[in-house]
Write a protein that holds these residues in place. Structure first.
Motif, short mmCIF file in Angstrom:
data_model
loop_
_atom_site.label_atom_id
_atom_site.label_comp_id
_atom_site.label_asym_id
_atom_site.label_seq_id
_atom_site.Cartn_x
_atom_site.Cartn_y
_atom_site.Cartn_z
N ASP A 145 0.82 -1.13 0.00
CA ASP A 145 0.00 0.00 0.00
C ASP A 145 0.90 1.25 0.00
N HIS A 146 1.52 1.84 0.36
CA HIS A 146 2.51 2.89 0.45
C HIS A 146 2.39 3.94 -0.65
N MET A 147 1.17 4.53 -0.75
CA MET A 147 1.01 5.69 -1.62
C MET A 147 1.67 6.88 -0.95
N GLU A 148 2.13 7.85 -1.75
CA GLU A 148 2.69 9.06 -1.15
C GLU A 148 1.56 9.87 -0.52
N ASP A 149 1.77 10.32 0.70
CA ASP A 149 0.73 10.90 1.54
C ASP A 149 -0.02 12.05 0.86
N TYR A 150 0.71 13.08 0.43
CA TYR A 150 0.08 14.22 -0.23
C TYR A 150 -0.55 13.85 -1.57
N GLN A 151 0.12 12.94 -2.30
CA GLN A 151 -0.30 12.65 -3.67
C GLN A 151 -1.64 11.93 -3.73
N VAL A 152 -2.09 11.37 -2.62
CA VAL A 152 -3.42 10.77 -2.60
C VAL A 152 -4.42 11.67 -1.89
N THR A 153 -4.02 12.28 -0.78
CA THR A 153 -4.99 13.05 0.02
C THR A 153 -5.33 14.40 -0.60
N VAL A 154 -4.36 15.09 -1.21
CA VAL A 154 -4.64 16.42 -1.78
C VAL A 154 -5.61 16.33 -2.97
N PRO A 155 -5.35 15.48 -3.98
CA PRO A 155 -6.35 15.37 -5.05
C PRO A 155 -7.71 14.87 -4.55
N PHE A 156 -7.69 13.92 -3.62
CA PHE A 156 -8.94 13.35 -3.11
C PHE A 156 -9.82 14.43 -2.50
N HIS A 157 -9.27 15.23 -1.59
CA HIS A 157 -10.06 16.25 -0.91
C HIS A 157 -10.32 17.47 -1.79
N SER A 158 -9.38 17.80 -2.67
CA SER A 158 -9.58 18.94 -3.57
C SER A 158 -10.76 18.69 -4.50
N LEU A 159 -10.83 17.49 -5.06
CA LEU A 159 -11.93 17.16 -5.96
C LEU A 159 -13.26 17.08 -5.21
N GLN A 160 -13.21 16.60 -3.97
CA GLN A 160 -14.42 16.61 -3.16
C GLN A 160 -14.90 18.04 -2.91
N ALA A 161 -13.96 18.94 -2.65
CA ALA A 161 -14.31 20.34 -2.39
C ALA A 161 -14.95 20.99 -3.61
N LEU A 162 -14.64 20.44 -4.80
CA LEU A 162 -15.23 20.97 -6.04
C LEU A 162 -16.62 20.37 -6.32
N GLY A 163 -17.07 19.49 -5.43
CA GLY A 163 -18.38 18.88 -5.59
C GLY A 163 -18.37 17.56 -6.33
N CYS A 164 -17.16 17.02 -6.61
CA CYS A 164 -17.06 15.73 -7.29
C CYS A 164 -17.30 14.59 -6.31
N GLN A 165 -17.91 13.51 -6.79
CA GLN A 165 -17.97 12.29 -6.01
C GLN A 165 -16.66 11.55 -6.25
N VAL A 166 -15.89 11.36 -5.21
CA VAL A 166 -14.56 10.74 -5.34
C VAL A 166 -14.55 9.42 -4.59
N GLU A 167 -14.18 8.36 -5.26
CA GLU A 167 -14.06 7.05 -4.64
C GLU A 167 -12.60 6.62 -4.65
N ALA A 168 -12.17 6.00 -3.56
CA ALA A 168 -10.81 5.47 -3.46
C ALA A 168 -10.89 3.95 -3.36
N THR A 169 -10.15 3.26 -4.21
CA THR A 169 -10.23 1.81 -4.22
C THR A 169 -8.84 1.20 -4.25
N CYS A 170 -8.75 -0.05 -3.83
CA CYS A 170 -7.48 -0.78 -3.79
C CYS A 170 -7.80 -2.26 -4.00
N PRO A 171 -7.09 -2.96 -4.87
CA PRO A 171 -7.43 -4.36 -5.17
C PRO A 171 -7.25 -5.31 -4.00
N TYR A 172 -6.55 -4.88 -2.97
CA TYR A 172 -6.28 -5.78 -1.85
C TYR A 172 -7.02 -5.37 -0.58
N LYS A 173 -7.88 -4.38 -0.68
CA LYS A 173 -8.60 -3.87 0.49
C LYS A 173 -10.09 -3.74 0.17
#
Length: 329
Positions: A145-173
Protein backbone atom coordinates in the motif's frame (compact mmCIF):
# COMPACT_ATOMS: atom_id res chain seq x y z
CA UNK A 1 41.75 -20.05 3.44
CA UNK A 2 45.24 -18.62 3.20
CA UNK A 3 45.85 -15.05 4.30
CA UNK A 4 47.50 -12.60 1.94
CA UNK A 5 46.63 -10.24 -0.85
CA UNK A 6 43.07 -10.68 -2.18
CA UNK A 7 42.99 -12.63 -5.43
CA UNK A 8 39.70 -11.12 -6.61
CA UNK A 9 38.25 -7.61 -6.58
CA UNK A 10 34.57 -6.59 -6.56
CA UNK A 11 32.92 -3.21 -7.09
CA UNK A 12 29.85 -2.45 -4.94
CA UNK A 13 27.65 0.17 -6.63
CA UNK A 14 26.15 2.38 -3.93
CA UNK A 15 23.66 5.22 -3.60
CA UNK A 16 21.66 7.01 -0.92
CA UNK A 17 18.86 4.85 0.51
CA UNK A 18 20.19 1.58 -0.83
CA UNK A 19 18.86 -1.24 1.36
CA UNK A 20 20.98 -1.63 4.49
CA UNK A 21 21.51 -5.42 4.56
CA UNK A 22 21.77 -5.67 0.79
CA UNK A 23 24.80 -3.37 0.88
CA UNK A 24 26.56 -4.27 4.12
CA UNK A 25 26.27 -8.06 3.99
CA UNK A 26 27.92 -8.47 0.56
CA UNK A 27 30.45 -5.77 1.46
CA UNK A 28 31.66 -7.48 4.63
CA UNK A 29 31.02 -11.12 3.69
CA UNK A 30 33.04 -10.89 0.48
CA UNK A 31 35.91 -9.32 2.41
CA UNK A 32 35.72 -12.14 4.94
CA UNK A 33 36.08 -14.57 2.02
CA UNK A 34 39.33 -12.87 1.01
CA UNK A 35 37.92 -10.67 -1.76
CA UNK A 36 38.75 -6.97 -2.09
CA UNK A 37 35.56 -4.87 -2.19
CA UNK A 38 35.39 -1.24 -3.24
CA UNK A 39 32.19 0.68 -2.45
CA UNK A 40 31.61 3.67 -4.73
CA UNK A 41 28.80 6.09 -5.47
CA UNK A 42 28.47 8.60 -8.32
CA UNK A 43 28.96 12.14 -7.08
CA UNK A 44 30.74 11.04 -3.90
CA UNK A 45 34.33 10.43 -2.87
CA UNK A 46 36.06 7.86 -0.70
CA UNK A 47 35.48 8.68 2.97
CA UNK A 48 32.03 10.17 2.33
CA UNK A 49 28.92 8.15 3.12
CA UNK A 50 25.63 6.98 1.66
CA UNK A 51 22.53 6.83 3.81
CA UNK A 52 20.95 3.38 3.83
CA UNK A 53 17.33 2.39 4.32
CA UNK A 54 16.00 -0.58 6.27
CA UNK A 55 13.13 -2.37 4.52
CA UNK A 56 10.89 -4.38 6.82
CA UNK A 57 8.05 -6.58 5.60
CA UNK A 58 4.84 -5.52 7.34
CA UNK A 59 1.19 -6.47 7.30
CA UNK A 60 0.67 -4.10 4.38
CA UNK A 61 1.19 -4.81 0.68
CA UNK A 62 4.71 -3.45 0.58
CA UNK A 63 7.74 -3.22 2.83
CA UNK A 64 8.05 -0.55 5.49
CA UNK A 65 11.11 1.70 5.40
CA UNK A 66 13.25 3.19 8.14
CA UNK A 67 16.45 5.20 7.91
CA UNK A 68 19.46 2.91 8.34
CA UNK A 69 23.19 3.44 8.75
CA UNK A 70 25.68 5.85 7.23
CA UNK A 71 27.61 3.55 4.91
CA UNK A 72 31.20 4.75 4.44
CA UNK A 73 32.52 4.60 0.88
CA UNK A 74 36.09 3.43 0.28
CA UNK A 75 36.39 4.33 -3.40
CA UNK A 76 35.87 7.52 -5.41
CA UNK A 77 33.50 6.80 -8.30
CA UNK A 78 35.42 8.95 -10.82
CA UNK A 79 38.59 6.91 -10.14
CA UNK A 80 37.08 3.52 -11.02
CA UNK A 81 39.14 1.47 -13.51
CA UNK A 82 37.06 -1.32 -15.01
CA UNK A 83 40.06 -3.56 -15.67
CA UNK A 84 40.79 -3.84 -11.94
CA UNK A 85 37.47 -5.51 -11.07
CA UNK A 86 36.31 -9.08 -11.51
CA UNK A 87 32.63 -8.45 -10.82
CA UNK A 88 29.94 -5.96 -9.85
CA UNK A 89 27.36 -6.06 -7.03
CA UNK A 90 24.30 -3.77 -7.08
CA UNK A 91 22.25 -3.58 -3.85
CA UNK A 92 18.53 -2.83 -3.94
CA UNK A 93 16.52 -0.25 -2.05
CA UNK A 94 15.57 3.04 -3.69
CA UNK A 95 19.06 3.97 -4.90
CA UNK A 96 18.69 2.00 -8.18
CA UNK A 97 15.82 4.29 -9.21
CA UNK A 98 18.17 7.21 -9.81
CA UNK A 99 21.32 5.19 -10.53
CA UNK A 100 19.42 3.73 -13.51
CA UNK A 101 19.10 7.20 -15.09
CA UNK A 102 22.71 8.22 -14.40
CA UNK A 103 24.66 8.05 -17.67
CA UNK A 104 27.99 7.37 -15.94
CA UNK A 105 26.49 4.43 -14.04
CA UNK A 106 24.72 3.00 -17.07
CA UNK A 107 27.89 3.24 -19.15
CA UNK A 108 29.94 1.50 -16.44
CA UNK A 109 27.45 -1.34 -15.97
CA UNK A 110 27.18 -1.79 -19.73
CA UNK A 111 30.95 -2.25 -19.93
CA UNK A 112 30.92 -4.83 -17.13
CA UNK A 113 28.28 -6.72 -19.11
CA UNK A 114 30.08 -6.37 -22.46
CA UNK A 115 33.27 -7.83 -21.00
CA UNK A 116 31.31 -10.77 -19.56
CA UNK A 117 32.15 -9.98 -15.95
CA UNK A 118 29.82 -11.37 -13.25
CA UNK A 119 26.92 -9.09 -12.31
CA UNK A 120 24.95 -9.57 -9.08
CA UNK A 121 21.89 -7.39 -8.47
CA UNK A 122 19.30 -7.84 -5.75
CA UNK A 123 15.75 -6.56 -5.21
CA UNK A 124 15.48 -3.25 -7.13
CA UNK A 125 19.07 -3.56 -8.38
CA UNK A 126 18.03 -5.12 -11.72
CA UNK A 127 16.61 -1.70 -12.66
CA UNK A 128 20.21 -0.64 -13.27
CA UNK A 129 20.90 -3.77 -15.33
CA UNK A 130 17.82 -3.05 -17.43
CA UNK A 131 18.93 0.53 -18.05
CA UNK A 132 22.31 -0.77 -19.23
CA UNK A 133 20.62 -3.33 -21.51
CA UNK A 134 22.41 -6.06 -19.57
CA UNK A 135 19.45 -8.41 -19.08
CA UNK A 136 18.10 -8.70 -22.61
CA UNK A 137 17.26 -12.40 -23.20
CA UNK A 138 18.51 -13.18 -19.70
CA UNK A 139 16.51 -14.77 -16.88
CA UNK A 140 16.28 -12.69 -13.72
CA UNK A 141 13.95 -11.73 -10.91
CA UNK A 142 13.36 -8.66 -8.78
CA UNK A 143 11.15 -7.44 -5.94
CA UNK A 144 9.22 -4.45 -6.24
CA UNK A 145 0.00 0.00 0.00
CA UNK A 146 2.51 2.89 0.45
CA UNK A 147 1.01 5.69 -1.62
CA UNK A 148 2.69 9.06 -1.15
CA UNK A 149 0.73 10.90 1.54
CA UNK A 150 0.08 14.22 -0.23
CA UNK A 151 -0.30 12.65 -3.67
CA UNK A 152 -3.42 10.77 -2.60
CA UNK A 153 -4.99 13.05 0.02
CA UNK A 154 -4.64 16.42 -1.78
CA UNK A 155 -6.35 15.37 -5.05
CA UNK A 156 -8.94 13.35 -3.11
CA UNK A 157 -10.06 16.25 -0.91
CA UNK A 158 -9.58 18.94 -3.57
CA UNK A 159 -11.93 17.16 -5.96
CA UNK A 160 -14.42 16.61 -3.16
CA UNK A 161 -14.31 20.34 -2.39
CA UNK A 162 -15.23 20.97 -6.04
CA UNK A 163 -18.38 18.88 -5.59
CA UNK A 164 -17.06 15.73 -7.29
CA UNK A 165 -17.97 12.29 -6.01
CA UNK A 166 -14.56 10.74 -5.34
CA UNK A 167 -14.06 7.05 -4.64
CA UNK A 168 -10.81 5.47 -3.46
CA UNK A 169 -10.23 1.81 -4.22
CA UNK A 170 -7.48 -0.78 -3.79
CA UNK A 171 -7.43 -4.36 -5.17
CA UNK A 172 -6.28 -5.78 -1.85
CA UNK A 173 -8.60 -3.87 0.49
CA UNK A 174 -12.32 -3.56 1.09
CA UNK A 175 -14.31 -0.38 1.67
CA UNK A 176 -13.66 0.86 5.19
CA UNK A 177 -10.19 -0.66 5.41
CA UNK A 178 -7.11 1.56 5.29
CA UNK A 179 -3.88 1.84 3.31
CA UNK A 180 -0.74 3.09 5.03
CA UNK A 181 0.67 6.12 3.22
CA UNK A 182 4.30 7.23 3.21
CA UNK A 183 5.86 10.70 3.33
CA UNK A 184 8.52 11.43 0.70
CA UNK A 185 10.78 14.41 1.28
CA UNK A 186 14.23 15.48 0.21
CA UNK A 187 16.80 15.64 2.98
CA UNK A 188 19.74 18.01 2.71
CA UNK A 189 22.81 16.27 1.34
CA UNK A 190 20.93 13.19 0.05
CA UNK A 191 20.83 12.11 -3.58
CA UNK A 192 17.21 11.00 -3.43
CA UNK A 193 14.14 11.36 -1.24
CA UNK A 194 13.70 9.92 2.25
CA UNK A 195 10.65 7.94 3.32
CA UNK A 196 8.70 8.07 6.57
CA UNK A 197 5.35 6.60 7.68
CA UNK A 198 2.36 8.76 6.79
CA UNK A 199 -1.38 8.75 7.47
CA UNK A 200 -3.78 5.84 7.16
CA UNK A 201 -6.02 6.46 4.14
CA UNK A 202 -9.50 4.91 4.09
CA UNK A 203 -10.68 2.97 1.04
CA UNK A 204 -14.25 3.93 0.06
CA UNK A 205 -15.07 1.39 -2.68
CA UNK A 206 -14.53 -2.35 -3.09
CA UNK A 207 -12.33 -3.02 -6.10
CA UNK A 208 -14.70 -5.74 -7.31
CA UNK A 209 -17.40 -3.07 -7.64
CA UNK A 210 -15.25 -1.04 -10.02
CA UNK A 211 -16.61 -0.19 -13.45
CA UNK A 212 -14.78 2.33 -15.62
CA UNK A 213 -18.05 3.35 -17.28
CA UNK A 214 -19.27 4.86 -14.01
CA UNK A 215 -16.36 7.29 -13.66
CA UNK A 216 -15.43 10.46 -15.52
CA UNK A 217 -11.73 10.51 -14.58
CA UNK A 218 -8.98 8.40 -13.03
CA UNK A 219 -6.30 9.68 -10.63
CA UNK A 220 -3.20 7.54 -9.96
CA UNK A 221 -1.11 8.66 -6.95
CA UNK A 222 2.59 7.95 -6.67
CA UNK A 223 4.64 6.44 -3.88
CA UNK A 224 5.81 2.85 -3.79
CA UNK A 225 2.27 1.48 -4.12
CA UNK A 226 2.70 1.84 -7.88
CA UNK A 227 5.38 -0.87 -7.89
CA UNK A 228 2.89 -3.42 -6.57
CA UNK A 229 -0.15 -2.21 -8.50
CA UNK A 230 1.79 -2.31 -11.78
CA UNK A 231 2.08 -6.08 -11.34
CA UNK A 232 -1.65 -6.64 -10.84
CA UNK A 233 -3.40 -7.71 -14.06
CA UNK A 234 -6.74 -6.37 -12.80
CA UNK A 235 -5.25 -2.90 -12.45
CA UNK A 236 -3.57 -3.12 -15.84
CA UNK A 237 -6.79 -4.11 -17.59
CA UNK A 238 -8.76 -1.35 -15.86
CA UNK A 239 -6.21 1.31 -16.86
CA UNK A 240 -6.16 0.04 -20.46
CA UNK A 241 -9.95 0.19 -20.64
CA UNK A 242 -10.05 3.65 -19.07
CA UNK A 243 -7.47 5.07 -21.45
CA UNK A 244 -9.29 3.39 -24.31
CA UNK A 245 -12.41 5.39 -23.43
CA UNK A 246 -10.32 8.59 -23.79
CA UNK A 247 -11.42 9.81 -20.38
CA UNK A 248 -9.14 12.08 -18.32
CA UNK A 249 -6.32 10.24 -16.53
CA UNK A 250 -4.12 12.14 -14.06
CA UNK A 251 -1.00 10.38 -12.78
CA UNK A 252 1.73 11.75 -10.55
CA UNK A 253 5.17 10.74 -9.28
CA UNK A 254 5.69 6.98 -9.51
CA UNK A 255 2.10 6.45 -10.66
CA UNK A 256 3.34 6.44 -14.25
CA UNK A 257 4.88 3.03 -13.59
CA UNK A 258 1.32 1.70 -13.83
CA UNK A 259 0.73 3.51 -17.13
CA UNK A 260 3.99 2.08 -18.46
CA UNK A 261 3.06 -1.45 -17.39
CA UNK A 262 -0.35 -1.05 -19.06
CA UNK A 263 1.33 -0.14 -22.35
CA UNK A 264 -0.62 3.10 -22.73
CA UNK A 265 2.33 5.52 -22.97
CA UNK A 266 3.50 4.62 -26.45
CA UNK A 267 3.59 7.82 -28.49
CA UNK A 268 2.41 9.90 -25.52
CA UNK A 269 4.24 12.82 -23.93
CA UNK A 270 4.53 12.72 -20.16
CA UNK A 271 6.65 13.45 -17.13
CA UNK A 272 7.03 11.62 -13.82
CA UNK A 273 9.35 11.42 -10.85
CA UNK A 274 12.84 11.37 -12.43
CA UNK A 275 13.35 7.84 -11.07
CA UNK A 276 10.55 6.68 -13.40
CA UNK A 277 12.11 8.10 -16.58
CA UNK A 278 13.40 4.66 -17.59
CA UNK A 279 9.90 3.15 -17.29
CA UNK A 280 8.42 5.91 -19.46
CA UNK A 281 11.07 5.64 -22.17
CA UNK A 282 11.05 1.83 -22.29
CA UNK A 283 7.24 1.95 -22.60
CA UNK A 284 7.57 4.10 -25.74
CA UNK A 285 6.64 7.42 -24.15
CA UNK A 286 8.28 10.76 -24.89
CA UNK A 287 9.94 12.00 -21.71
CA UNK A 288 9.25 15.57 -20.64
CA UNK A 289 11.79 16.90 -18.16
CA UNK A 290 10.00 18.19 -15.02
CA UNK A 291 11.67 21.60 -15.10
CA UNK A 292 10.72 23.55 -13.09
CA UNK A 293 9.81 20.85 -10.59
CA UNK A 294 6.33 22.27 -9.95
CA UNK A 295 5.25 21.95 -13.60
CA UNK A 296 2.81 19.35 -14.90
CA UNK A 297 1.94 18.48 -18.50
CA UNK A 298 -1.14 17.66 -20.57
CA UNK A 299 -1.17 15.40 -23.62
CA UNK A 300 -4.71 14.85 -24.83
CA UNK A 301 -6.61 13.13 -22.01
CA UNK A 302 -3.44 12.55 -19.98
CA UNK A 303 -2.17 14.80 -17.16
CA UNK A 304 1.18 13.95 -15.58
CA UNK A 305 3.33 15.52 -12.89
CA UNK A 306 6.55 14.67 -11.07
CA UNK A 307 6.02 15.49 -7.38
CA UNK A 308 3.44 16.74 -4.92
CA UNK A 309 4.76 20.28 -5.33
CA UNK A 310 3.04 20.15 -8.76
CA UNK A 311 -0.43 19.73 -7.23
CA UNK A 312 -1.87 23.21 -7.96
CA UNK A 313 -1.19 22.94 -11.69
CA UNK A 314 -1.84 19.18 -11.78
CA UNK A 315 -5.32 19.53 -10.24
CA UNK A 316 -6.10 22.67 -12.28
CA UNK A 317 -5.31 20.84 -15.53
CA UNK A 318 -7.49 17.90 -14.52
CA UNK A 319 -10.30 20.35 -13.71
CA UNK A 320 -10.01 21.79 -17.22
CA UNK A 321 -10.33 18.32 -18.79
CA UNK A 322 -13.41 17.71 -16.64
CA UNK A 323 -14.91 21.06 -17.60
CA UNK A 324 -14.83 22.28 -13.99
CA UNK A 325 -14.17 25.93 -13.19
CA UNK A 326 -14.26 28.05 -10.06
CA UNK A 327 -15.84 31.50 -10.08
CA UNK A 328 -15.70 34.26 -7.50
CA UNK A 329 -18.31 36.93 -6.72
Amino acid sequence: MEKGSPCKSILLLCGDYMEDFEAMIPFQALQAFGISVHAACPGKKAGEFCRTSIHILSGNQNNFERIGHNFILNKTFDEIELSKYDGLVIPGGRAPEYLAVNDSVVNLVSKFSTFGKPLAAICHGPLVLAAADAIRSRKCTAFLDHMEDYQVTVPFHSLQALGCQVEATCPYKKAGETCLNVVHDFEEGSQTYSEKPGQHFTVTLDFDSLNELKFDALVIPGGRAAEVLALDERIIEFVKDFMGCNKPVASIGHGQQILAAAGVLKGRKCTAHPAVKLDVVMAGGTWLEPTPVDRSFVDGNLVTAATWSDHPQFISQLMALLGISVSFN
